[in-house]
Design a protein around this motif. Structure first.
Motif, PDB file in Angstrom:
ATOM      1  N   ASN A 133       1.182  -1.418   0.122  1.00  0.00           N
ATOM      2  CA  ASN A 133      -0.031   0.092   0.124  1.00  0.00           C
ATOM      3  C   ASN A 133       1.024   1.064  -0.741  1.00  0.00           C
ATOM      4  OD1 ASN A 133      -1.978  -1.223   0.705  1.00  0.00           O
ATOM      5  ND2 ASN A 133      -2.781  -1.422   2.590  1.00  0.00           N
ATOM      6  N   GLY A 134       2.232   1.359  -0.345  1.00  0.00           N
ATOM      7  CA  GLY A 134       3.039   2.170  -0.355  1.00  0.00           C
ATOM      8  C   GLY A 134       2.736   3.313  -1.458  1.00  0.00           C
ATOM      9  N   VAL A 135       2.956   4.440  -1.228  1.00  0.00           N
ATOM     10  CA  VAL A 135       2.321   6.003  -2.774  1.00  0.00           C
ATOM     11  C   VAL A 135       4.020   6.433  -2.472  1.00  0.00           C
ATOM     12  CG1 VAL A 135       0.140   6.109  -1.857  1.00  0.00           C
ATOM     13  CG2 VAL A 135       2.030   7.608  -0.556  1.00  0.00           C
ATOM     14  N   SER A 136       3.887   6.956  -3.716  1.00  0.00           N
ATOM     15  CA  SER A 136       4.779   8.346  -4.741  1.00  0.00           C
ATOM     16  C   SER A 136       6.155   7.334  -4.208  1.00  0.00           C
ATOM     17  CB  SER A 136       4.829   9.574  -3.218  1.00  0.00           C
ATOM     18  OG  SER A 136       5.712   9.808  -3.745  1.00  0.00           O
ATOM     19  N   PHE A 137       6.800   7.072  -5.259  1.00  0.00           N
ATOM     20  CA  PHE A 137       7.950   6.047  -4.810  1.00  0.00           C
ATOM     21  C   PHE A 137       9.356   6.469  -5.573  1.00  0.00           C
ATOM     22  CE2 PHE A 137       5.370   2.880  -4.089  1.00  0.00           C
ATOM     23  CZ  PHE A 137       5.811   2.174  -3.135  1.00  0.00           C
ATOM     24  N   GLY A 138       8.681   7.863  -6.149  1.00  0.00           N
ATOM     25  CA  GLY A 138      10.038   8.535  -7.292  1.00  0.00           C
ATOM     26  C   GLY A 138      11.016   9.516  -6.044  1.00  0.00           C
ATOM     27  N   PHE A 139      12.108  10.197  -7.116  1.00  0.00           N
ATOM     28  CA  PHE A 139      12.943  10.304  -6.088  1.00  0.00           C
ATOM     29  C   PHE A 139      13.609  12.549  -6.243  1.00  0.00           C
ATOM     30  CE2 PHE A 139      13.581   6.373  -3.887  1.00  0.00           C
ATOM     31  CZ  PHE A 139      13.530   6.417  -2.537  1.00  0.00           C
ATOM     32  N   LEU A 140      13.136  12.053  -7.680  1.00  0.00           N
ATOM     33  CA  LEU A 140      13.131  13.528  -8.304  1.00  0.00           C
ATOM     34  C   LEU A 140      11.796  13.852  -8.686  1.00  0.00           C
ATOM     35  CD1 LEU A 140      16.525  12.982 -10.486  1.00  0.00           C
ATOM     36  CD2 LEU A 140      16.058  14.199  -8.087  1.00  0.00           C
ATOM     37  N   TYR A 141      10.829  13.113  -9.069  1.00  0.00           N
ATOM     38  CA  TYR A 141       9.991  13.543  -9.282  1.00  0.00           C
ATOM     39  C   TYR A 141       8.837  13.008  -8.013  1.00  0.00           C
ATOM     40  CZ  TYR A 141       5.410  13.493 -11.477  1.00  0.00           C
ATOM     41  OH  TYR A 141       4.337  14.148 -11.665  1.00  0.00           O
ATOM     42  N   ALA A 142       7.907  14.207  -7.621  1.00  0.00           N
ATOM     43  CA  ALA A 142       6.518  13.359  -7.369  1.00  0.00           C
ATOM     44  C   ALA A 142       5.164  13.789  -7.820  1.00  0.00           C
ATOM     45  CB  ALA A 142       6.580  13.894  -5.515  1.00  0.00           C
ATOM     46  N   PRO A 143       4.228  12.658  -7.677  1.00  0.00           N
ATOM     47  CA  PRO A 143       2.823  13.321  -8.511  1.00  0.00           C
ATOM     48  C   PRO A 143       2.431  14.363  -7.404  1.00  0.00           C
ATOM     49  CG  PRO A 143       3.010  10.730  -8.029  1.00  0.00           C
ATOM     50  CD  PRO A 143       4.343  11.653  -7.044  1.00  0.00           C
ATOM     51  N   PRO A 144       1.446  15.368  -7.906  1.00  0.00           N
ATOM     52  CA  PRO A 144       0.686  16.287  -6.852  1.00  0.00           C
ATOM     53  C   PRO A 144      -0.066  15.656  -5.855  1.00  0.00           C
ATOM     54  CG  PRO A 144      -0.279  15.789  -9.465  1.00  0.00           C
ATOM     55  CD  PRO A 144       0.606  15.041  -9.509  1.00  0.00           C
ATOM     56  N   LEU A 145       0.452  16.361  -4.513  1.00  0.00           N
ATOM     57  CA  LEU A 145       0.139  15.608  -3.109  1.00  0.00           C
ATOM     58  C   LEU A 145      -1.532  15.371  -3.182  1.00  0.00           C
ATOM     59  CD1 LEU A 145       2.287  17.850  -1.403  1.00  0.00           C
ATOM     60  CD2 LEU A 145       2.765  15.999  -1.993  1.00  0.00           C
ATOM     61  N   ASP A 146      -2.593  15.962  -4.117  1.00  0.00           N
ATOM     62  CA  ASP A 146      -3.913  15.616  -3.457  1.00  0.00           C
ATOM     63  C   ASP A 146      -3.815  14.285  -4.564  1.00  0.00           C
ATOM     64  OD1 ASP A 146      -3.844  17.894  -2.195  1.00  0.00           O
ATOM     65  OD2 ASP A 146      -5.526  19.037  -3.981  1.00  0.00           O
ATOM     66  N   ASP A 147      -3.079  13.932  -5.622  1.00  0.00           N
ATOM     67  CA  ASP A 147      -2.866  12.448  -5.801  1.00  0.00           C
ATOM     68  C   ASP A 147      -2.584  11.593  -5.074  1.00  0.00           C
ATOM     69  OD1 ASP A 147      -4.198  13.941  -8.204  1.00  0.00           O
ATOM     70  OD2 ASP A 147      -2.239  13.713  -9.416  1.00  0.00           O
ATOM     71  N   ILE A 148      -1.872  12.096  -4.175  1.00  0.00           N
ATOM     72  CA  ILE A 148      -0.522  10.945  -3.276  1.00  0.00           C
ATOM     73  C   ILE A 148      -1.932  10.527  -2.421  1.00  0.00           C
ATOM     74  CG2 ILE A 148       0.367  10.370  -2.048  1.00  0.00           C
ATOM     75  CD1 ILE A 148       2.240  11.834  -3.640  1.00  0.00           C
ATOM     76  N   ARG A 149      -2.376  12.235  -1.595  1.00  0.00           N
ATOM     77  CA  ARG A 149      -3.213  11.847  -0.497  1.00  0.00           C
ATOM     78  C   ARG A 149      -4.337  10.575  -0.912  1.00  0.00           C
ATOM     79  NH1 ARG A 149      -2.369  17.904   0.587  1.00  0.00           N
ATOM     80  NH2 ARG A 149      -0.835  17.497   1.727  1.00  0.00           N
ATOM     81  N   GLU A 150      -5.126  10.756  -2.086  1.00  0.00           N
ATOM     82  CA  GLU A 150      -6.434  10.288  -2.397  1.00  0.00           C
ATOM     83  C   GLU A 150      -6.281   8.911  -2.584  1.00  0.00           C
ATOM     84  OE1 GLU A 150      -9.706  11.544  -3.260  1.00  0.00           O
ATOM     85  OE2 GLU A 150      -9.941   9.184  -4.059  1.00  0.00           O
ATOM     86  N   GLU A 151      -5.336   8.585  -2.821  1.00  0.00           N
ATOM     87  CA  GLU A 151      -3.896   7.190  -3.294  1.00  0.00           C
ATOM     88  C   GLU A 151      -3.957   6.682  -1.615  1.00  0.00           C
ATOM     89  OE1 GLU A 151      -0.818   6.742  -5.894  1.00  0.00           O
ATOM     90  OE2 GLU A 151      -0.969   4.835  -5.352  1.00  0.00           O
ATOM     91  N   LEU A 152      -3.997   7.427  -0.554  1.00  0.00           N
ATOM     92  CA  LEU A 152      -3.647   7.094   0.306  1.00  0.00           C
ATOM     93  C   LEU A 152      -5.089   6.912   1.195  1.00  0.00           C
ATOM     94  CD1 LEU A 152      -0.820   9.080   2.311  1.00  0.00           C
ATOM     95  CD2 LEU A 152      -0.826   6.627   2.128  1.00  0.00           C
ATOM     96  N   ARG A 153      -6.177   7.272   0.997  1.00  0.00           N
ATOM     97  CA  ARG A 153      -7.191   7.095   1.413  1.00  0.00           C
ATOM     98  C   ARG A 153      -8.243   5.576   0.612  1.00  0.00           C
ATOM     99  NH1 ARG A 153      -7.990  13.022   1.786  1.00  0.00           N
ATOM    100  NH2 ARG A 153      -7.646  13.122  -0.572  1.00  0.00           N
ATOM    101  N   ARG A 154      -7.417   5.594  -0.515  1.00  0.00           N
ATOM    102  CA  ARG A 154      -7.888   4.686  -1.247  1.00  0.00           C
ATOM    103  C   ARG A 154      -7.542   2.917  -0.752  1.00  0.00           C
ATOM    104  NH1 ARG A 154      -6.505   5.263  -6.559  1.00  0.00           N
ATOM    105  NH2 ARG A 154      -6.223   7.230  -6.316  1.00  0.00           N
ATOM    106  N   ASN A 155      -6.446   3.102   0.089  1.00  0.00           N
ATOM    107  CA  ASN A 155      -5.805   2.456  -0.093  1.00  0.00           C
ATOM    108  C   ASN A 155      -6.304   1.873   1.297  1.00  0.00           C
ATOM    109  OD1 ASN A 155      -3.843   1.967  -2.045  1.00  0.00           O
ATOM    110  ND2 ASN A 155      -2.283   2.676  -1.194  1.00  0.00           N
ATOM    111  N   GLY A 156      -7.489   2.456   2.665  1.00  0.00           N
ATOM    112  CA  GLY A 156      -7.537   2.315   3.519  1.00  0.00           C
ATOM    113  C   GLY A 156      -5.972   2.951   4.663  1.00  0.00           C
ATOM    114  N   PRO A 157      -7.336   2.203   5.689  1.00  0.00           N
ATOM    115  CA  PRO A 157      -5.717   3.152   7.028  1.00  0.00           C
ATOM    116  C   PRO A 157      -5.201   2.391   7.265  1.00  0.00           C
ATOM    117  CG  PRO A 157      -8.726   1.406   7.771  1.00  0.00           C
ATOM    118  CD  PRO A 157      -8.104   1.510   6.454  1.00  0.00           C
ATOM    119  N   ARG A 158      -4.143   3.394   7.323  1.00  0.00           N
ATOM    120  CA  ARG A 158      -2.660   2.815   8.065  1.00  0.00           C
ATOM    121  C   ARG A 158      -2.924   2.280   9.197  1.00  0.00           C
ATOM    122  NH1 ARG A 158      -1.052   9.055   7.452  1.00  0.00           N
ATOM    123  NH2 ARG A 158      -2.205   9.551   5.946  1.00  0.00           N
TER     124      ARG A 158
END
Ligand code: ZN
Ligand code: ZN
Length: 159
Positions: A133-158
Protein backbone atom coordinates in the motif's frame (compact mmCIF):
# COMPACT_ATOMS: atom_id res chain seq x y z
CA UNK A 1 34.04 19.30 -30.71
CA UNK A 2 30.70 20.92 -29.92
CA UNK A 3 28.97 17.77 -31.14
CA UNK A 4 31.01 15.69 -28.72
CA UNK A 5 30.09 17.90 -25.76
CA UNK A 6 26.41 17.94 -26.75
CA UNK A 7 26.26 14.17 -27.17
CA UNK A 8 27.83 13.65 -23.74
CA UNK A 9 25.43 16.13 -22.19
CA UNK A 10 22.58 14.24 -23.85
CA UNK A 11 23.84 10.93 -22.43
CA UNK A 12 23.96 12.43 -18.92
CA UNK A 13 20.47 13.98 -19.14
CA UNK A 14 18.91 10.79 -20.58
CA UNK A 15 20.70 8.72 -17.91
CA UNK A 16 19.21 10.95 -15.18
CA UNK A 17 15.69 10.49 -16.62
CA UNK A 18 16.10 6.73 -17.09
CA UNK A 19 17.52 6.43 -13.56
CA UNK A 20 14.49 8.17 -12.02
CA UNK A 21 12.10 5.80 -13.81
CA UNK A 22 14.25 2.74 -13.00
CA UNK A 23 14.75 3.72 -9.34
CA UNK A 24 11.00 4.42 -8.92
CA UNK A 25 10.20 0.95 -10.25
CA UNK A 26 13.01 -0.60 -8.16
CA UNK A 27 11.72 1.12 -5.01
CA UNK A 28 8.13 0.00 -5.70
CA UNK A 29 8.75 -3.59 -6.79
CA UNK A 30 12.07 -4.65 -5.23
CA UNK A 31 12.59 -2.58 -2.07
CA UNK A 32 8.88 -2.92 -1.26
CA UNK A 33 8.99 -6.49 -2.63
CA UNK A 34 11.54 -9.21 -1.87
CA UNK A 35 14.08 -6.54 -0.85
CA UNK A 36 11.89 -5.33 2.03
CA UNK A 37 14.30 -6.98 4.51
CA UNK A 38 16.81 -4.18 3.87
CA UNK A 39 14.34 -1.36 3.20
CA UNK A 40 12.10 -1.91 6.27
CA UNK A 41 14.74 -0.30 8.51
CA UNK A 42 14.17 2.93 6.60
CA UNK A 43 10.41 2.87 7.20
CA UNK A 44 10.72 2.04 10.90
CA UNK A 45 12.18 5.10 12.54
CA UNK A 46 15.79 5.69 11.62
CA UNK A 47 17.77 8.38 13.45
CA UNK A 48 19.98 11.06 11.97
CA UNK A 49 23.63 10.07 11.58
CA UNK A 50 22.85 6.41 12.37
CA UNK A 51 23.41 3.73 9.74
CA UNK A 52 20.41 1.79 8.48
CA UNK A 53 20.33 -1.61 6.84
CA UNK A 54 18.71 0.26 3.93
CA UNK A 55 22.09 1.96 3.26
CA UNK A 56 23.32 -1.37 1.87
CA UNK A 57 21.39 -0.49 -1.30
CA UNK A 58 23.62 2.58 -1.74
CA UNK A 59 26.72 0.42 -1.25
CA UNK A 60 25.57 -2.07 -3.90
CA UNK A 61 24.71 0.72 -6.36
CA UNK A 62 28.03 2.46 -5.74
CA UNK A 63 29.93 -0.78 -6.38
CA UNK A 64 27.99 -1.38 -9.61
CA UNK A 65 28.71 2.19 -10.77
CA UNK A 66 32.45 1.84 -10.05
CA UNK A 67 32.40 -1.29 -12.22
CA UNK A 68 30.67 0.68 -14.98
CA UNK A 69 33.35 3.41 -14.77
CA UNK A 70 36.02 0.72 -15.18
CA UNK A 71 34.25 -0.68 -18.25
CA UNK A 72 33.74 2.86 -19.53
CA UNK A 73 37.48 3.42 -19.69
CA UNK A 74 37.42 1.47 -22.94
CA UNK A 75 33.98 2.57 -24.15
CA UNK A 76 33.60 6.33 -23.70
CA UNK A 77 29.76 6.56 -23.86
CA UNK A 78 29.54 4.07 -20.99
CA UNK A 79 31.79 6.29 -18.90
CA UNK A 80 29.29 9.13 -19.32
CA UNK A 81 26.42 6.83 -18.39
CA UNK A 82 28.34 6.01 -15.20
CA UNK A 83 28.83 9.74 -14.66
CA UNK A 84 25.06 10.31 -15.06
CA UNK A 85 24.32 7.56 -12.54
CA UNK A 86 26.80 9.12 -10.10
CA UNK A 87 25.11 12.50 -10.54
CA UNK A 88 21.75 10.87 -9.86
CA UNK A 89 23.18 9.25 -6.72
CA UNK A 90 24.50 12.61 -5.57
CA UNK A 91 21.14 14.34 -6.14
CA UNK A 92 19.39 11.45 -4.41
CA UNK A 93 21.74 11.72 -1.43
CA UNK A 94 21.28 15.49 -1.08
CA UNK A 95 17.49 15.40 -1.52
CA UNK A 96 16.56 12.18 0.25
CA UNK A 97 19.13 11.83 3.01
CA UNK A 98 20.08 15.43 3.78
CA UNK A 99 17.04 17.54 2.89
CA UNK A 100 14.20 15.10 3.62
CA UNK A 101 15.55 12.88 6.40
CA UNK A 102 18.00 15.38 7.89
CA UNK A 103 20.76 12.86 8.34
CA UNK A 104 23.25 15.72 8.35
CA UNK A 105 22.78 18.66 10.71
CA UNK A 106 21.64 21.20 8.10
CA UNK A 107 19.16 23.99 8.75
CA UNK A 108 18.27 24.84 5.12
CA UNK A 109 14.49 24.83 4.53
CA UNK A 110 13.79 25.30 0.81
CA UNK A 111 10.97 27.62 -0.29
CA UNK A 112 11.13 26.27 -3.82
CA UNK A 113 7.73 24.84 -4.82
CA UNK A 114 9.19 21.80 -6.57
CA UNK A 115 11.42 20.91 -3.60
CA UNK A 116 8.59 21.38 -1.11
CA UNK A 117 6.34 19.07 -3.11
CA UNK A 118 9.14 16.49 -3.28
CA UNK A 119 9.70 16.64 0.48
CA UNK A 120 6.00 16.44 1.40
CA UNK A 121 5.42 13.60 -1.08
CA UNK A 122 8.21 11.58 0.51
CA UNK A 123 6.79 12.19 4.00
CA UNK A 124 3.53 10.74 2.65
CA UNK A 125 5.55 7.76 1.38
CA UNK A 126 6.77 7.28 4.95
CA UNK A 127 3.24 7.60 6.36
CA UNK A 128 2.87 3.97 5.30
CA UNK A 129 5.04 1.72 7.48
CA UNK A 130 4.24 -1.52 5.70
CA UNK A 131 5.65 -3.19 2.61
CA UNK A 132 2.27 -2.96 0.86
CA UNK A 133 0.00 0.00 0.00
CA UNK A 134 2.91 2.41 -0.51
CA UNK A 135 2.58 5.70 -2.43
CA UNK A 136 4.94 8.04 -4.31
CA UNK A 137 8.04 5.93 -4.95
CA UNK A 138 10.05 8.48 -6.96
CA UNK A 139 12.88 10.69 -5.68
CA UNK A 140 13.32 13.45 -8.24
CA UNK A 141 9.68 13.43 -9.31
CA UNK A 142 6.58 13.39 -7.12
CA UNK A 143 2.96 13.28 -8.29
CA UNK A 144 0.67 16.15 -7.19
CA UNK A 145 0.15 15.91 -3.40
CA UNK A 146 -3.65 15.71 -3.71
CA UNK A 147 -3.27 12.66 -5.96
CA UNK A 148 -1.04 10.97 -3.36
CA UNK A 149 -3.46 11.74 -0.51
CA UNK A 150 -6.32 10.37 -2.62
CA UNK A 151 -4.32 7.18 -3.22
CA UNK A 152 -3.64 6.88 0.53
CA UNK A 153 -7.37 7.19 1.24
CA UNK A 154 -8.18 4.57 -1.36
CA UNK A 155 -5.63 2.18 0.13
CA UNK A 156 -7.55 2.26 3.40
CA UNK A 157 -6.53 2.92 7.01
CA UNK A 158 -2.84 2.92 7.85
CA UNK A 159 -1.41 0.19 9.98
ZN1 ZN B 1 9.96 2.94 0.71
ZN1 ZN C 1 12.90 8.02 2.92
Amino acid sequence: MTFLILSRLLIVVVTLLVMEVAVTLFHRHVMHGFGWGWHASHHHGGRALAWEKNDLYAVVFAAATILLFALGDKHAPLWWVAFGITLYGLLYGILHDVLIHRRLPLKWKPRNVYLQRLIKAHYLHHAVKTRENGVSFGFLYAPPLDDIREELRRNGPRR
